[in-house]
Design an enzyme around this catalytic site. Structure first.
Site, PDB file in Angstrom:
ATOM      1  N   CYS A   1       5.177  -6.410   7.770  1.00 41.96           N
ATOM      2  CA  CYS A   1       5.085  -4.636   7.116  1.00 41.96           C
ATOM      3  C   CYS A   1       3.645  -4.084   7.001  1.00 41.96           C
ATOM      4  O   CYS A   1       2.921  -5.143   5.922  1.00 41.96           O
ATOM      5  CB  CYS A   1       5.986  -4.751   6.174  1.00 41.96           C
ATOM      6  SG  CYS A   1       5.655  -3.176   5.224  1.00 41.96           S
TER       7      CYS A   1
ATOM      8  N   CYS B   1       2.834  -2.400   3.597  1.00 45.17           N
ATOM      9  CA  CYS B   1       3.556  -3.539   2.394  1.00 45.17           C
ATOM     10  C   CYS B   1       1.922  -4.318   2.347  1.00 45.17           C
ATOM     11  O   CYS B   1       1.300  -4.345   1.091  1.00 45.17           O
ATOM     12  CB  CYS B   1       4.701  -3.854   2.804  1.00 45.17           C
ATOM     13  SG  CYS B   1       5.792  -3.875   3.544  1.00 45.17           S
ATOM     14  N   ASP B   2       1.577  -4.565   3.469  1.00 44.71           N
ATOM     15  CA  ASP B   2       0.293  -6.034   3.388  1.00 44.71           C
ATOM     16  C   ASP B   2      -0.532  -5.535   3.444  1.00 44.71           C
ATOM     17  O   ASP B   2      -2.002  -6.367   3.234  1.00 44.71           O
ATOM     18  CB  ASP B   2       0.843  -6.970   4.129  1.00 44.71           C
ATOM     19  CG  ASP B   2       2.435  -8.114   2.747  1.00 44.71           C
ATOM     20  OD1 ASP B   2       2.747  -7.470   2.249  1.00 44.71           O
ATOM     21  OD2 ASP B   2       3.634  -7.770   3.876  1.00 44.71           O
TER      22      ASP B   2
END
Ligand code: NAP
Length: 319
Positions: free
Chosen positions: A133, A136-137
């Protein structure tokens, strides 16, 4: 004894459904699945879930959602549903631990799982440089070199997103032609931060605590090489966790459940929420929203059931 509503899955969709169903006095039972929290529990830090300006870890967010649902009376069982029977009402659910439940309504929140490469180092370094992701990261790789695996729309779209943070994004593709749409291909080729590594597959992901390199092999020449990177984003597709429902619920060719705009499946009383049906947004906040919707629909279904009975509801649904 029959449960009012059983929720299958403990990601944001399932836990939000449990919260709403509990606050509606439905006394819901949530059966968590083997990996509590689903995909978000794999994320080190969640910075885009509203309400947490300083970020929160995936496991903490999951735990808070669970506590909030339990506070209003939701029951959470750590077990895995292994069989369902939606052909008769009340529905029947069997679990790996040998329990059998009957349910007046079911909310399916089994989510989706990113396809894994299946190479050495991948599992051990997930959340430590291996990610599925970029949204997200990606932020954690500011000024670092990362690799993206895959040649489809997701790989290119997320690879382009990662150029906002990373100094270099190596897109590693097993062929020399991309599957992604032309516009993304053009953007990626024009981006000076993107470097394509063609005809190559990952043999293993190396690192000591965190990722520091990929071992690659060129599938045409057989040449082996090592590529130093701090992050690896795997985009080789997702699969919805819907095998359990094959032959009982409608799904598309990729296995995503078919639902109407109110998240009803074709079987009255069976609803789906989150990435088991949503193949577009794939965000925790969106799944939470779907969980809320499914619980509200389950509440309405249970009220109708009391007044009309299942046969009448089924009859209406078939018209
Ligand atoms: P995808 O289109 O299935 O692409 C997966 C990519 O991973 C392919 O390039 C494939 O290689 C590669 N791959 C598969 N297994 C592999 C393995 N074991 N090792 C190495 N590489 C592997 O998946 P996706 O990109 O996630 O897209 C899924 C769907 O969502 C598609 O329909 C796509 O169009 C859509 N989507 C659209 C957008 C958009 O419109 N902006 C954005 C994201 C996704 P091969 O090419 O050799 O098969």
């Amino acid at each position: 004894m029959s449960e009012n509503v059983i929720i299958i899955g403990s990601g944001p969709a399932g836990l939000t459904a449990a919260l709403y169903a509990a606050r509606a006095n439905l006394d819901p039972l949530l059966i968590s699945g083997n990996e509590f929290g689903g995909q978000i529990a794999l994320t080190n830090e969640v910075e885009n879930y509203p309400g947490f300006p300083d970020g929160i870890t995936g496991p903490e967010l999951t735990e808070l959602m669970k506590q909030q649902a339990e506070k209003f009376g939701a029951r959470v069982e750590q077990d895995h549903v292994s069989r369902v029977d939606f052909s008769k009402h009340p529905f029947t659910l069997d679990t790996e631990n040998g329990a059998r439940y009957n349910a007046q309504s079911v909310i399916i929140a089994t989510g989706a799982s990113p396809r894994r490469l299946g190479v050495p180092g991948e599992l051990e370094l997930t959340g430590r440089g291996v990610s599925y992701c970029a949204t997200c990261d990606g932020f954690f790789f500011r000024g670092k070199d990362v690799a993206v695996i895959g040649g489809g729309d997701s790989a290119l779209q997320e690879g382009l997103f990662l150029t906002r943070f990373a100094s270099q994004v190596h897109i590693i593709h097993r062929r020399s032609e991309l599957r992604a749409q032309q516009i993304l291909q053009e953007r990626a080729r024009e981006n000076p931060k993107i470097n394509f590594v063609w005809d190559s597959v990952v043999q293993d992901i190396r690192g000591n605590g965190t990722v520091n390199a990929l071992a690659l092999v060129n599938v045409r020449t057989g040449d082996k090489s090592e590529l130093p990177v701090n992050g690896v984003f795997v985009y080789i597709g997702h699969y919805p966790n819907t095998d359990l429902f094959k032959g009982q619920l409608e799904m598309n060719d990729e296995g995503y459940l078919k639902v109407d705009e109110r998240l009803h499946t074709k079987i009255p009383g069976v609803f789906a929420a989150g990435e088991a049906h949503d193949h577009v947004f794939k965000q925790a906040i969106v799944s939470a929203g779907f969980g809320c919707m499914a619980a509200m629909e389950a509440e309405k279904f249970l009220a109708d059931l009391e007044h009309e009975g299942y046969a009448a509801i089924s009859e209406n649904a078939s018209h």
